[in-house]
Design a protein around this motif. Structure first.
Motif, short mmCIF file in Angstrom:
data_model
loop_
_atom_site.label_atom_id
_atom_site.label_comp_id
_atom_site.label_asym_id
_atom_site.label_seq_id
_atom_site.Cartn_x
_atom_site.Cartn_y
_atom_site.Cartn_z
N ARG A 182 3.19 6.36 -6.83
CA ARG A 182 2.52 5.20 -7.10
C ARG A 182 1.29 5.04 -6.35
N GLY A 183 0.22 4.74 -7.08
CA GLY A 183 -0.98 4.70 -6.66
C GLY A 183 -1.69 3.49 -6.73
N ASP A 184 -3.22 3.47 -6.30
CA ASP A 184 -3.96 2.12 -6.35
C ASP A 184 -5.07 2.06 -7.65
N GLY A 185 -4.73 3.24 -8.64
CA GLY A 185 -5.51 3.30 -9.67
C GLY A 185 -6.67 3.94 -9.28
N GLY A 186 -6.70 4.57 -8.05
CA GLY A 186 -7.78 5.40 -7.66
C GLY A 186 -7.42 6.74 -6.87
N GLN A 199 -5.76 6.80 -3.78
CA GLN A 199 -4.67 6.85 -2.72
C GLN A 199 -3.29 6.69 -3.53
N LYS A 200 -2.35 7.36 -2.88
CA LYS A 200 -1.00 7.40 -3.42
C LYS A 200 -0.06 7.31 -2.44
N VAL A 201 1.27 6.92 -2.78
CA VAL A 201 2.41 6.97 -1.96
C VAL A 201 3.27 7.65 -2.89
N ILE A 202 3.75 8.94 -2.75
CA ILE A 202 4.72 9.89 -3.42
C ILE A 202 5.96 9.97 -2.67
N THR A 203 7.04 9.55 -3.36
CA THR A 203 8.44 9.45 -2.75
C THR A 203 9.44 10.13 -3.46
#
Length: 256
Positions: free
Chosen positions: A219-223, A225-229
């Motif tokens: 899940r990202g900010d469209g740029g 930065q990501k949070v991958i889970t």
């Protein structure tokens, strides 16, 4: 005078109330909501506080970070482009909110002669703050690096039930960024998913040169930065504008 009594089926009555703007909940629905587990949440921020980049705002991004953490109360805060004292300041300022653990991992100079530094002389790098207790951790430099450029690093905190990592990949080589992404996601795979733990990798992935492993969700900010889970049944993201850095904040809620 007689009263006219009209029987309205329950479903129709509820429909009329909903259409009129009145929210109706049944006792069973209220009980289920009360016992639903709270989501685990991650707030990822790049605070651009080294003092060297054009996005530097004289420390105002750190104070903005305090306000955002207090508003969202995330379970985990991951930070990029911060000085070591920024991380301890945030943890201490927010200790009354239950933030008891923090860790800082400095980036390294291009010649590996020492830690990279902010303009105030403090070590510069990445950080993590936890609402609750910490655990054992490990981190270091990536095997793949761009020659004579800032040496990129990662840190993971490893609990009995999950592992959470923070990173900041190179912005100078797609090939090297891809190797760094593979290394950190492999750590999350082997120390998290493969041993039955939930896993989180958050941070600034810069060139987005990565292949997300099977079973992981990004899940990202469209740029960048990501949070991958891995290990959560569902989740949601919120992109929050920040005014004193050149990146938005990324807020992710995880369920199940």
């Amino acid at each position: 005078m007689s009263l006219l009594r009209i029987r309205i089926p329950l479903v129709a009555a509820l429909t009329m109330l909903v259409l009129s703007g009145i929210l109706v909940t049944t006792p069973n629905a209220r009980a289920a909501s009360a016992h639903a587990p709270a989501p685990y949440s991650v707030l990822q921020m790049n605070l651009c506080n080294s003092g060297k980049a054009p996005c530097y705002s004289g420390g105002r991004s750190v104070l903005e970070g305090v306000e955002l953490i207090e508003a969202k109360l995330p379970s985990l805060v991951t930070l990029n482009e911060v000085c070591e004292n920024d991380v301890t300041f945030l943890r201490d300022r927010l200790s009354v909110r239950g933030y008891a653990y923090s860790v800082f991992q400095p980036a390294r100079n291009g010649d590996d002669s020492g830690p990279a530094t902010c303009t105030n002389g403090q070590p510069y790098g990445i950080g993590m703050i936890v609402r609750g207790e910490g655990s054992i951790g490990y981190g270091g430099q990536y095997a793949a690096q761009v020659a004579n450029a800032e040496r990129r690093v990662y840190w993971c905190t490893d609990w009995l039930h999950q592992v959470a990592c923070i990173t900041h990949l190179t912005n100078m080589s797609t090939a090297v960024a891809g190797q760094q992404a593979h290394e950190i996601l492999s750590i999350a795979q082997s120390n998290g998913a493969d041993v039955g733990k939930k896993a989180i990798v958050a941070g600034d992935f810069n060139l987005n040169a990565m292949i997300v492993p099977p079973g992981f969700t990004s899940r990202g900010d469209g740029g960048v930065q990501k949070v991958i889970t891995h290990g959560w049944s569902s989740g949601s993201r919120e992109i929050i504008e920040m005014y004193h850095t050149d990146h938005p904040a990324l807020f992710v809620r995880l369920y199940g």
